[in-house]
Design a protein around this motif. Sequence first.
Motif, short mmCIF file in Angstrom:
data_model
loop_
_atom_site.label_atom_id
_atom_site.label_comp_id
_atom_site.label_asym_id
_atom_site.label_seq_id
_atom_site.Cartn_x
_atom_site.Cartn_y
_atom_site.Cartn_z
N HIS A 136 67.67 15.31 3.29
CA HIS A 136 66.77 14.64 4.22
C HIS A 136 66.30 13.29 3.66
CE1 HIS A 136 65.38 18.51 6.50
NE2 HIS A 136 66.46 17.96 7.03
N MET A 156 63.21 10.65 4.02
CA MET A 156 61.82 10.74 4.46
C MET A 156 61.04 9.48 4.07
SD MET A 156 61.14 14.75 3.44
CE MET A 156 59.48 14.75 4.14
N TRP A 182 64.46 11.03 -0.90
CA TRP A 182 65.80 11.55 -0.57
C TRP A 182 65.85 12.91 -1.24
CZ3 TRP A 182 69.44 11.45 2.73
CH2 TRP A 182 70.77 11.73 2.44
N GLN A 232 57.20 14.83 14.45
CA GLN A 232 58.30 15.41 13.69
C GLN A 232 58.63 16.81 14.16
OE1 GLN A 232 59.17 14.80 9.34
NE2 GLN A 232 58.20 16.81 9.21
N GLY A 273 67.10 18.79 15.79
CA GLY A 273 67.43 19.35 14.49
C GLY A 273 68.26 20.62 14.58
N LYS A 293 61.89 13.08 9.82
CA LYS A 293 62.92 13.11 8.78
C LYS A 293 64.29 13.35 9.42
CE LYS A 293 60.85 16.94 6.96
NZ LYS A 293 60.59 18.10 6.06
N ILE A 294 65.26 12.57 8.99
CA ILE A 294 66.63 12.75 9.44
C ILE A 294 67.43 13.38 8.30
CG2 ILE A 294 66.57 10.87 11.09
CD1 ILE A 294 68.12 9.19 9.02
N GLY A 295 68.54 14.03 8.65
CA GLY A 295 69.27 14.72 7.60
C GLY A 295 70.73 14.92 7.87
N PHE A 340 70.51 21.17 3.34
CA PHE A 340 70.16 19.89 3.96
C PHE A 340 69.94 18.82 2.90
CE2 PHE A 340 66.01 22.02 3.33
CZ PHE A 340 65.30 21.03 2.67
N THR A 389 62.24 17.62 15.80
CA THR A 389 63.12 18.59 15.14
C THR A 389 63.53 19.69 16.10
OG1 THR A 389 62.04 18.12 13.03
CG2 THR A 389 63.37 20.13 13.14
N HIS A 413 73.98 17.83 6.63
CA HIS A 413 74.09 19.24 6.25
C HIS A 413 75.52 19.51 5.77
CE1 HIS A 413 71.01 18.63 9.34
NE2 HIS A 413 70.29 19.46 8.60
#
Length: 327
Positions: free
Chosen positions: A54, A56, A71, A253, A261, A42-44, A52, A257, A46
């Motif tokens: 994210h 997915m 989302w 993941q 992350g 998952k990218i996010g 956050f 992260t 902030h």
Amino acid sequence: MKVLWLSRKDVEDLNISVRDVTEVVELGFRLKGEGKVEMPAKIGIHTRKDCFLHAMPAYVGGDVDLAGMKWVAGYPPNQAKGLPYITGIWCLNDSETGFLKAILDASWITAWRTGSASAVCARHLASPEARTLAVVGLGVQGRTNFAAIKDVLPSISRAQVYDDFPEQTKRFVADMSPGAPDVEFVAASDVRSCVRDADIVVTCTPIVADPQRFISVDWLKKDVLCISVDYDAAFEAPVMKDARIFVCDDRHQYLWTQEHGVYFQKGYPQEADLYADMGDICAGTKPPVREGRRAAVLMGIASHDVMTGHLVWRKAIEAGKGIELEL
């Protein structure tokens, strides 16, 4: 092209059982372990401290053949405003054409698939005779984790529960006890007494960038399953790092992260410390371990959303729920 829209009320009105969710989540884990899932980490973004948004996406192949993306937003400050911590939408796409088929409110999906992921972990790694479950953090995730774990482990007869807000604890006990009449609920006055002598400890506190970890090894039984639903927010590093086994929900993941992350600060297990991820265990390529301290970080993965979202969509079609929208 028409797309089915399902509101939060539409989803909740379907009354889907936690057992049904747990079964599809476990199937997703197994297919992932068999190499039939495509799922980037998952990218996010902030927008505020400890908050956050994210993205997915996942494709679950094999006989399932499902694709979708969530989302999702997690904003801890919302709780003080009387607003939900977690909100979002989930989209179902046709695997053959890529066309959008449905848009669902993701709050219910996120809540229950997360509890069910912990239940799958407990099914494979907890003692089948586990009696005492400790839950730290009694919001939505605390409730779904309790309900799902109790469903797979009917031996649970005592729930030790704690939240920083005493009113939250009172509401939790009042709301959850009618559905579990065989469970003794104990409202702990502090975290240490909450986790003492527990067979399973689940932490469901807010995920934060600078955690003040507060559960230490010497508070825990020798034979205990520790499940973190809140990344590295609650358990001190040795609880996880020095466990007999350490697992996560998805190896890629978890490691991505750690490297890229804003979570997972110093001390949590590295790649060499991983016994398995839950896909390995559910697919049978790694055997379960039920003795000693077993530790798990379950970050939440997109295959859970795909499996649960499709379950919701299918039940909605059968029940005639939702509104068709023109794109």
